[in-house]
Design a protein around this motif. Structure first.
Motif, PDB file in Angstrom:
ATOM      1  N   LEU A 104      -2.847  -2.235   7.560  1.00  0.00           N
ATOM      2  CA  LEU A 104      -2.862  -2.895   6.247  1.00  0.00           C
ATOM      3  C   LEU A 104      -3.140  -1.893   5.136  1.00  0.00           C
ATOM      4  O   LEU A 104      -2.650  -2.036   4.015  1.00  0.00           O
ATOM      5  N   GLU A 105      -3.946  -0.895   5.438  1.00  0.00           N
ATOM      6  CA  GLU A 105      -4.183   0.163   4.452  1.00  0.00           C
ATOM      7  C   GLU A 105      -2.842   0.819   4.119  1.00  0.00           C
ATOM      8  O   GLU A 105      -2.539   1.099   2.965  1.00  0.00           O
ATOM      9  N   TYR A 106      -2.054   1.028   5.165  1.00  0.00           N
ATOM     10  CA  TYR A 106      -0.740   1.628   4.942  1.00  0.00           C
ATOM     11  C   TYR A 106       0.142   0.710   4.091  1.00  0.00           C
ATOM     12  O   TYR A 106       0.817   1.160   3.154  1.00  0.00           O
ATOM     13  N   ASP A 134      -4.714   6.529  -2.747  1.00  0.00           N
ATOM     14  CA  ASP A 134      -5.987   6.238  -2.057  1.00  0.00           C
ATOM     15  C   ASP A 134      -5.760   5.480  -0.755  1.00  0.00           C
ATOM     16  O   ASP A 134      -6.424   5.732   0.243  1.00  0.00           O
ATOM     17  N   GLU A 135      -4.853   4.508  -0.802  1.00  0.00           N
ATOM     18  CA  GLU A 135      -4.656   3.674   0.390  1.00  0.00           C
ATOM     19  C   GLU A 135      -3.997   4.480   1.508  1.00  0.00           C
ATOM     20  O   GLU A 135      -4.269   4.253   2.681  1.00  0.00           O
ATOM     21  N   LEU A 136      -3.157   5.434   1.141  1.00  0.00           N
ATOM     22  CA  LEU A 136      -2.626   6.340   2.159  1.00  0.00           C
ATOM     23  C   LEU A 136      -3.778   7.153   2.760  1.00  0.00           C
ATOM     24  O   LEU A 136      -3.853   7.373   3.970  1.00  0.00           O
ATOM     25  N   ARG A 137      -4.679   7.542   1.891  1.00  0.00           N
ATOM     26  CA  ARG A 137      -5.889   8.241   2.368  1.00  0.00           C
ATOM     27  C   ARG A 137      -6.619   7.385   3.398  1.00  0.00           C
ATOM     28  O   ARG A 137      -6.994   7.872   4.465  1.00  0.00           O
ATOM     29  N   HIS A 138      -6.820   6.110   3.063  1.00  0.00           N
ATOM     30  CA  HIS A 138      -7.578   5.253   3.969  1.00  0.00           C
ATOM     31  C   HIS A 138      -6.857   5.127   5.313  1.00  0.00           C
ATOM     32  O   HIS A 138      -7.479   5.226   6.370  1.00  0.00           O
ATOM     33  N   ALA A 139      -5.550   4.900   5.267  1.00  0.00           N
ATOM     34  CA  ALA A 139      -4.805   4.779   6.520  1.00  0.00           C
ATOM     35  C   ALA A 139      -4.957   6.067   7.332  1.00  0.00           C
ATOM     36  O   ALA A 139      -5.273   6.034   8.529  1.00  0.00           O
ATOM     37  N   PHE A 195      -8.121  -9.832  -2.639  1.00  0.00           N
ATOM     38  CA  PHE A 195      -8.549  -9.084  -1.464  1.00  0.00           C
ATOM     39  C   PHE A 195      -9.568  -8.011  -1.826  1.00  0.00           C
ATOM     40  O   PHE A 195     -10.658  -7.967  -1.278  1.00  0.00           O
ATOM     41  N   GLU A 196      -9.211  -7.148  -2.771  1.00  0.00           N
ATOM     42  CA  GLU A 196     -10.076  -6.008  -3.085  1.00  0.00           C
ATOM     43  C   GLU A 196     -11.322  -6.430  -3.848  1.00  0.00           C
ATOM     44  O   GLU A 196     -12.362  -5.789  -3.751  1.00  0.00           O
ATOM     45  N   TYR A 197     -11.202  -7.448  -4.653  1.00  0.00           N
ATOM     46  CA  TYR A 197     -12.370  -7.810  -5.452  1.00  0.00           C
ATOM     47  C   TYR A 197     -13.187  -8.920  -4.818  1.00  0.00           C
ATOM     48  O   TYR A 197     -14.385  -8.806  -4.636  1.00  0.00           O
ATOM     49  N   ASP A 229     -13.530   5.156  -3.939  1.00  0.00           N
ATOM     50  CA  ASP A 229     -12.158   4.656  -4.129  1.00  0.00           C
ATOM     51  C   ASP A 229     -12.217   3.145  -4.330  1.00  0.00           C
ATOM     52  O   ASP A 229     -11.574   2.594  -5.218  1.00  0.00           O
ATOM     53  N   GLU A 230     -13.000   2.498  -3.451  1.00  0.00           N
ATOM     54  CA  GLU A 230     -13.062   1.034  -3.497  1.00  0.00           C
ATOM     55  C   GLU A 230     -13.580   0.546  -4.843  1.00  0.00           C
ATOM     56  O   GLU A 230     -13.118  -0.469  -5.353  1.00  0.00           O
ATOM     57  N   SER A 231     -14.531   1.267  -5.422  1.00  0.00           N
ATOM     58  CA  SER A 231     -15.045   0.756  -6.686  1.00  0.00           C
ATOM     59  C   SER A 231     -13.975   0.876  -7.778  1.00  0.00           C
ATOM     60  O   SER A 231     -13.866   0.008  -8.638  1.00  0.00           O
TER      61      SER A 231
HETATM   62 FE   LIG Z   1      -8.153   0.790   1.300  1.00  0.00          FE
END
Ligand SMILES: [Fe+2]
Ligand SMILES: [Fe+2]
Lengths: 504, 332
Positions: A104-106, A134-139, A195-197, A229-231
């Protein structure tokens, strides 16, 4: 000499100034998705940049974080950090994460690239592009973190293949496919806001504090590293919804519908987290019910009070989700206990002390409805007859979870809802899921429902063995009860060896 | 209790993920580049058709006319994953900042001849809009592309192009003594000056291109491949006679970036062209189409900056590009 600019003006010049009104090609060809969802934006310049990050600062901060993170991952691998976890059962949470969450991060990465190209305002476009990075980073950091565990433990080795095929993984996959196939504004509300918030603390806090409580220093480090990143992502999510609501009154009903939909969609996916918290963590952090109280009822309550000034109401059926918190994890764990032969992680029955914990955390429901069930299964196990359910379950057309949830207010009756569309009947686990279908039947009638697909012969064959082979499952290692798993045996051997060495 | 873990026999049960071992044909350790990239994008059983493109799947290889047996053949020779990308760029950008500080400390922008200074404001500052268009195109390639091998470097490139637009923005502010006047004037030139309109039209044409591989050719090979040598080599060389050493220092980031970016661009195109005669023919046709458009579009700018020498500089950039394309297996 001109006066030096303030930070805000400087950021404005370095970003806002980049855009122009095209004239050789029409703007609606350059931004073909700007209007089809019905969202009306009068003035993109009213967008307030929630964080003023230029690329030089982005590269600097992110590279510093990555250096530190990978130093920890390297030493974790060198020092066999997997031996420091609380118990081998903990790894089942990691399996759920790599197969269910990392993909899902991807998806978020590609989805924010889409929004980062399609949103006509330069401010949100840049913010979305940075989130895409950032989300690529997370994946990638999650894959790199879990890569080490994959070398020793089962159930992680086919995460992309399984994400595209395995029955319960269609729950998170269809959730994100839904958001990705929507227009860019709905995507921003679905993922950026809902989702994120609203829901992110119910996903990441449980996984990351679960990791911390259970000695998984690699995942903890990744989690901390992702926090900044999340913030930023949360600030973007809240800015987007406020901006849409401020721009035009016609946006309110559209946004409200999205908030209702994505709350329920997200809540259903989080059911996997609920069972992870209450059943899979050897050392528990808090119960799902407690997490729901803190992160949804209190934090979400304050949020929707704040958004009430725009006319936005709390998501539909949120009271039901709150009432369900008494049942959700127990019902989900039961589903997976029933179908572990077809899952890429192990299940087990809670031990006595865990049952006591569950009774304490769920005084209204656990002893009354769920303890008897587990005790019966425990007896069957003792009799050499561990219970596996061999009938394929019916899945909810919307959330794709087996239909095993009970009626609101009646925990002994399974809840069924149905709708008809173009002459076909569709089945749902809840009013929330039925509403979502009824609002977009053309979309949700397309769902790739794993059980339907098995029946139609699209999943490798007719019997379970064929399907598991098609899943690339390592049968006898990835699936079945924890107690008979090779990794339990391996862990026990390591522990025995440690005791022997310690005694010498 | 401390235990000497070395006394435990801890042997890995596998070296990498199954999808990667299948590609290797054996179970052996994979690099972080490989594990973070290979097969990470979903390929099957999508649940819903996109509202924004109902005739395609969410990830769909048919968003370009190029056909590949394996989209993961389009490797990045830099082997970037997120961490190594950011670490590389942070280093480059720190060096660029060092140059900015050096130029400011020595007052080097003051050494520019007044006439050339005006030229620099004419040619360099509006280029940030070209970079911004390139940022949108890179993001589009990431969005519409197929397979993480090519889409991940595409979003890195989007970050690069935004970073370059902001380096130019910083130069513009420094040239105005810290304010935004020069940048605002540059935008006006971008919108209305005759010598910019061909390029603006070219960039706007790329913004509506839906075939992401054609866009890859147009932007990464052709537009970048003509504009960077023209501006950062030819224009820059002319500036040396007019006290423009500072400009060379401040744009060193772009020169360095371009040669790195070209390595990736070339590797991707070379593999796609070698895949089939049909691919090579398509890529060649796109190449000549965008090369001709770009060549014509930059001539007025080159003439504005270099006078009579403009056409020769453009011809030289085109010749270099043709030679490069030929090496990649394209007919020019
Ligand atoms: Fe993420
Ligand atoms: Fe449902």
């Amino acid at each position: 000499m001109a006066k030096k600019l303030g930070l805000k003006q400087r950021y404005g010049l370095l970003t806002r100034g980049l855009d122009w009104e095209t004239s050789y090609q029409p703007m609606d060809k350059v931004f073909p998705e700007a209007t089809f969802e019905g969202i009306k934006i009068k003035d993109w310049d009213k967008w307030q940049d929630p964080f003023r990050l230029t690329m030089d600062a982005y590269w600097k901060f992110q590279s510093e974080k990555e250096r530190k993170l990978y130093a920890v991952l390297d030493s974790f691998a060198q020092n066999n950090g997997q031996l420091s976890i609380s118990d081998v059962r903990y790894l089942n949470a990691v399996k759920l994460f790599i197969t269910g969450v990392s993909p899902l991060e991807y998806q978020a990465h590609r989805g924010f690239a889409h929004a980062g190209r399609q949103l006509p305002g330069v401010g949100p476009r840049i913010a979305a592009q940075m989130q895409s990075l950032d989300e690529l980073r997370h994946a990638q950091t999650q894959i790199h973190t879990i890569s080490h565990y994959n070398k020793f433990f089962d159930g992680m080795h086919e995460f992309p293949h399984m994400h595209d095929r395995v029955w319960y993984l269609s729950v998170p996959k269809s959730f994100f496919d839904d958001a990705r196939t929507a227009g860019p504004f709905e995507f921003m509300i679905a993922i950026g806001f809902a989702f994120e918030y609203v829901l992110t603390n119910l996903l990441f806090v449980p996984f990351m504090s679960g990791a911390a409580y259970n000695g998984d220093m690699a995942t903890v480090t990744f989690g901390f590293s992702a926090q900044s990143d999340e913030s930023r992502h949360m600030t973007l999510g809240i800015e987007v919804i406020k901006f849409l609501l401020e721009q035009h009154p016609d946006n309110l009903p559209i946004v409200q519908k999205w908030v209702d939909k994505w709350f329920w969609r997200g809540y259903k996916v989080l059911g996997l987290v609920a069972m992870m918290m209450d059943y899979m963590l050897p050392k528990k952090v808090m119960s799902w019910k407690e997490a729901w109280e803190i992160y949804f009822e209190q934090a979400g309550g304050a949020l929707f009070e704040d958004l009430a000034r725009y006319g936005l109401k709390p998501p539909k059926y949120h009271e039901q989700a709150t009432a369900d918190a008494e049942h959700l994890s127990h019902q989900n764990w039961s589903i997976f206990y029933n179908y572990t032969q077809a899952a890429a992680f192990h299940t087990w029955l809670p031990e006595d002390d865990e049952m006591a914990w569950l009774s304490e955390k769920y005084p209204n429901t656990f002893d009354k409805y769920y303890r008897p069930r587990f005790e019966q299964w425990r007896q069957m196990e003792k009799d050499g007859n561990r219970f596996y359910n061999n009938a394929l379950p019916q899945l909810c057309q919307t959330c794709q979870i087996p239909m095993a949830y009970t009626e609101p207010g009646d925990p002994t009756t399974i809840c069924f809802r149905e709708s008809e569309y173009k002459g076909d009947k569709y089945h749902f686990c809840s009013d929330g899921c039925k509403d979502i279908f009824d609002n977009e039947p053309e979309k949700f009638s397309q769902s790739w429902l794993p059980v339907h697909q098995i029946f139609q012969g699209n999943c490798g064959g007719a019997d379970l063995g064929d399907v598991l082979k098609w899943y690339n499952m390592n049968v006898g290692a990835d699936n079945m009860d924890q107690n008979v798993s090779p990794e339990q045996a391996l862990w026990d051997k390591w522990q025995a060896e440690r005791s022997r060495v310690a005694a010498e | 209790m401390t235990i000497d873990l070395k006394t435990l026999n801890i042997e890995p049960r596998r070296q990498t993920f199954g999808h990667i071992a299948r590609r290797f044909g054996e179970d052996r350790p994979a690099s972080r580049y490989e594990e973070g990239m290979l097969d990470v994008q979903a390929t099957k059983h999508f649940h819903y058709k996109p509202f924004w493109e109902p005739d395609k799947e969410l990830y769909d290889a048919s968003r370009t006319e190029i056909v590949m047996q394996d989209w993961y053949a389009l490797r990045d020779p830099r082997q970037y994953y997120y961490a190594t990308y950011n670490i590389a760029r942070a280093g480059m950008r720190a060096a660029a900042q060092h140059n900015f500080d050096f130029v400011e400390k020595r007052g080097m922008l003051g050494n520019l001849d007044a006439g050339w200074r005006a030229k620099v404001e004419d040619y360099l500052l509006p280029l940030r809009h070209v970079a911004w268009g390139a940022n949108m195109n890179a993001t589009q390639i990431c969005d519409r592309g197929y397979g993480t091998a090519v889409t991940a470097p595409a979003i890195f490139t989007a970050g690069d192009q935004l970073g370059i637009a902001q380096v130019i923005g910083q130069i513009g502010m420094d040239m105005a003594g810290g304010g935004g006047e020069a940048l605002e004037a540059a935008k006006e030139k971008w919108m209305t000056a005759d010598y910019w309109q061909g390029i603006r039209k070219l960039v706007e044409n790329t913004l509506v291109e839906q075939d992401w591989f054609q866009l890859f050719i147009a932007q990464n090979l052709v537009i970048d491949g003509i504009i960077y040598p023209l501006v950062y080599d030819s224009f820059d060389a002319s500036g040396q006679a007019h006290g423009a050493a500072a400009i060379s220092m401040l744009t060193e980031f772009m020169s360095e970036w371009f040669s790195e970016h070209s390595r990736w661009t070339d590797a991707v195109i070379k593999v796609a062209a070698a895949e089939s005669g049909t691919n090579a023919a398509k890529l060649s046709a796109w190449f000549t189409k965008w090369r001709d458009q770009t060549g014509e579009a930059v001539r007025p700018l080159a003439a504005h900056v270099l006078g009579d020498g403009g056409d020769a500089a453009v011809d030289q950039a085109l010749a270099t590009l043709n030679a490069r394309a030929a090496k990649l297996g394209l007919s020019t």
